[in-house]
Scaffold this active site. Structure first.
Site, mmCIF file in Angstrom:
data_model
loop_
_atom_site.group_PDB
_atom_site.id
_atom_site.type_symbol
_atom_site.label_atom_id
_atom_site.label_comp_id
_atom_site.label_asym_id
_atom_site.label_seq_id
_atom_site.Cartn_x
_atom_site.Cartn_y
_atom_site.Cartn_z
ATOM 1 N N ASN B 394 -2.421 -27.737 20.334
ATOM 2 C CA ASN B 394 -1.664 -28.919 20.719
ATOM 3 C C ASN B 394 -0.232 -28.568 21.115
ATOM 4 O OD1 ASN B 394 -0.467 -31.438 20.950
ATOM 5 N ND2 ASN B 394 -1.620 -32.318 19.272
ATOM 6 N N ASP B 395 0.601 -28.294 20.140
ATOM 7 C CA ASP B 395 2.011 -28.065 20.439
ATOM 8 C C ASP B 395 2.241 -26.881 21.369
ATOM 9 O OD1 ASP B 395 2.753 -30.195 18.825
ATOM 10 O OD2 ASP B 395 2.794 -28.953 17.030
ATOM 11 N N VAL B 396 1.383 -25.869 21.286
ATOM 12 C CA VAL B 396 1.605 -24.661 22.083
ATOM 13 C C VAL B 396 1.272 -24.859 23.554
ATOM 14 C CG1 VAL B 396 1.269 -23.117 20.128
ATOM 15 C CG2 VAL B 396 -0.675 -23.687 21.580
ATOM 16 N N VAL B 397 0.699 -26.032 23.928
ATOM 17 C CA VAL B 397 0.453 -26.312 25.341
ATOM 18 C C VAL B 397 1.192 -27.582 25.769
ATOM 19 C CG1 VAL B 397 -1.772 -25.138 25.535
ATOM 20 C CG2 VAL B 397 -1.701 -27.504 24.749
ATOM 21 N N SER B 435 2.814 -31.354 14.440
ATOM 22 C CA SER B 435 4.239 -31.646 14.409
ATOM 23 C C SER B 435 4.503 -33.123 14.581
ATOM 24 C CB SER B 435 4.928 -30.880 15.533
ATOM 25 O OG SER B 435 4.408 -31.328 16.761
#
Lengths: 100, 468
Positions: B394-397, B435
């Site tokens: 999620n957050d890393v993309v 997050s």
């Protein structure tokens, strides 16, 4: 028993710190988790200290704390070793014959 | 005999360093851990022949029992644990080492308080101060690692923040330092103060770790790993044991470097990770308007998109680990490759719960590590990829990291999955990620959402391709 006093200790500390930094800096990202587990295993050497301390215990309290020290450090060493080996086995080319 | 013991310790220290060095390549890594293991066994065996160790037979029996208990528990748990749960196991074994270092210091201090000493190891002067510092670090690492374990194991779901958490933490830490200083510098150690010191240090370890979110746990575990190394080194000084000093210090500096690398990958200073819980300062940014809507896709349609693609990039995240989907992913990869599709894997440095966590899982599933690419290698590939398949990441993309300076993750390097011609996102539900930040990728025109558990969704893709 060798004496490791003052500046000798400081030199050992300094050189070991640089060694650790240099050795790890060349590790590829894919090995970071096994690497962390492997270094985790290596501080299992605390077992040696725990054995020495436990052996010199004189009261029940000292024996109790010493027992905890030995059991915990043995867990650190054995758990760290088995976990690392299990992870590294997965990178072994021979496990991948079916794929090729 | 003494010379023999020292020679073995020396050889063990050399084996540890060489073993770590060998671990830096996938080809020699297994040999590396075996070398280090031989060093460990040899060092542990000669420890029994140190002066005075064989003096008390009752203590000797207790040592053997303790080794048996600790080793058996660790062996069984390490053998049984799923690969996906490895990070928390590393945390717990690491905590055990920290606890052991603290316990060694505790024995030394208890002896000092009662006017005795560990045979051959007088506790005074700078050695006494080092013992206390090692005790402090080891105790924090012990209780902190236990919390890290509980969080990753799902035993502790909530991020606990007391009112004025920072101030309480700081106050407790200062009090612990004061107690430690009094103990470290005094000739007449009070046993009550030693007890209080250890309790405060353990509580501090807990309070220090509870506010840190699960997404930041890898950094924290790495930090505790480094701390345990240092604690072991300090107790090595206390016992005049060069093997402990060298091994502990090497791990201390290596762990520090690893911690820095991880924090750098998140583009956040370490202080920010440790002292500000993730997402809590980003509430405003998360509420902004997002254009577009999430568009759902069925497994069979997504399978067609992938089967007729030329190049597919798979982006695995923690969701893949949770769903144990790595074997299905491997099967999917083989099916696609059989159809002539070029498949590669994009690994963000902090994907999952540890650096390299995804690599271990993919290796477990038999995926060749040549196909697994780092952030820098893979990002230029996305614009020419037909499909980017995001599995539980999620957050890393999240493209917000590039576009919105208000966002708490702004500036973090991300995988440019949004640049691919099509993006398929496998996700359990509609909620936002760890997050709590909304992911704009999910609303993009070229993104399709495939809802479901990772293993089930990839299974749908596989059966979709097989039916063609």
């Amino acid at each position: 028993m060798i004496e490791i006093g003052g500046f000798t200790a400081l030199y050992i500390f300094m050189l070991s710190a640089f060694t650790g930094y240099e050795v790890i800096s060349r590790v590829p990202v894919i090995l970071h988790t096994p690497m962390m587990s492997g270094s985790n295993f290596i501080h299992g050497i605390v077992l040696v200290g725990a054995i020495v301390v436990m052996a010199g215990a004189q009261t029940v309290l000292e024996q109790a704390i010493g027992f905890i020290a030995v059991a915990l450090s043995a867990g650190n060493a054995v758990g760290g070793y088995v976990a690392t080996v299990r992870m590294l086995e997965m990178f072994n080319p021979k496990d991948k014959k079916g794929e090729a | 005999m003494d010379i023999f013991i020292q020679v073995v310790y020396f050889v063990a220290a050399v084996l540890f360093i060489l073993g770590l060095k060998k671990m830096s390549s996938p080809v020699t890594a297994t040999g590396g851990i075996v070398w280090a293991g031989i060093g460990m066994v040899a060092a542990s065996l000669v420890a029994f022949f140190e002066p005075h160790v064989l003096d008390h037979i009752d203590n000797l029996v207790l040592i053997i029992i303790a080794i048996g208990v600790g080793a058996a528990a660790a062996y069984i748990s390490a053998k049984r644990v799923q690969m996906t749960d490895m990070p928390q196991m590393i945390a717990i074994y690491n905590g055990m080492g920290g606890g052991a270092a603290a316990a060694i210091a505790a024995v030394a201090l208890v002896k000092k308080a009662s006017g005795t000493e560990i045979p051959g190891h007088e506790l005074s002067g700078s050695i006494q101060i080092l013992a206390v510092i090692g005790a402090l670090i080891g105790a924090i690492s012990f209780s902190g690692s236990a919390i890290a374990f509980a969080k990753l194991q799902g035993l502790m779901k909530k991020t606990i923040r007391l009112p004025m958490h920072m101030i309480i933490n700081l106050g407790l830490f200062v009090l612990t330092l004061i107690a430690g200083a009094i103990i470290g510098f005094s000739d007449d150690v009070s046993i009550q103060l030693v007890l209080l010191f250890f309790i405060m240090a353990l509580v501090f370890g807990v309070l220090f770790t509870t506010p840190i979110g699960g997404a930041d746990m890898p950094v924290v575990i790495s930090l505790f790993n480094a701390l345990t190394g240092l604690a072991v080194a300090f107790e090595g000084f206390v016992l005049g044991n060069a093997a402990m000093i060298i091994a502990g210090t090497v791990v201390g500096s290596a762990g520090t470097l690893l911690t820095q690398l991880m924090a750098k990958a998140m583009n956040r200073p370490i202080s920010n990770i440790l002292f500000a819980s993730f997402g809590s300062d980003g509430g405003d940014a998360a509420e902004e308007d997002i254009e577009g809507s999430m568009k759902e896709v069925q497994g069979t349609d997504a399978a067609i998109m992938m089967a007729y693609a030329e190049k597919v990039i798979i982006v695995p995240g923690y969701g893949m680990a949770v769903a144990q989907a790595q074997h299905k992913v491997s099967e999917l990869t083989k099916l696609l490759e059989a159809r002539g599709v070029k498949v590669m894997f994009a690994i963000h440095p902090v994907a999952g719960r540890m650096p390299g966590h995804m690599n271990v899982l993919l290796a477990e599933a038999g995926i060749d590590y040549d196909k697994i690419l780092d952030l820098d290698e893979v990002n230029p590939e996305f614009p020419t990829a037909d499909v980017a398949l995001v599995i539980g990441a999620n957050d890393v993309v999240n493209p917000v990291a590039r576009s919105n300076p208000e966002s708490p993750i702004y500036g973090m390097p991300i995988l440019d999955a949004d640049m691919a011609k099509n993006c398929i996102v496998i996700k359990r539900g509609k909620g936002s990620g760890f997050s709590g930040i909304e992911n704009h990728l999910f609303y993009a025109d070229n993104t399709r959402m495939l809802y479901g558990d990772g293993q089930k969704a990839v299974g749908e893709l596989i059966s979709g391709i097989k039916e063609m």
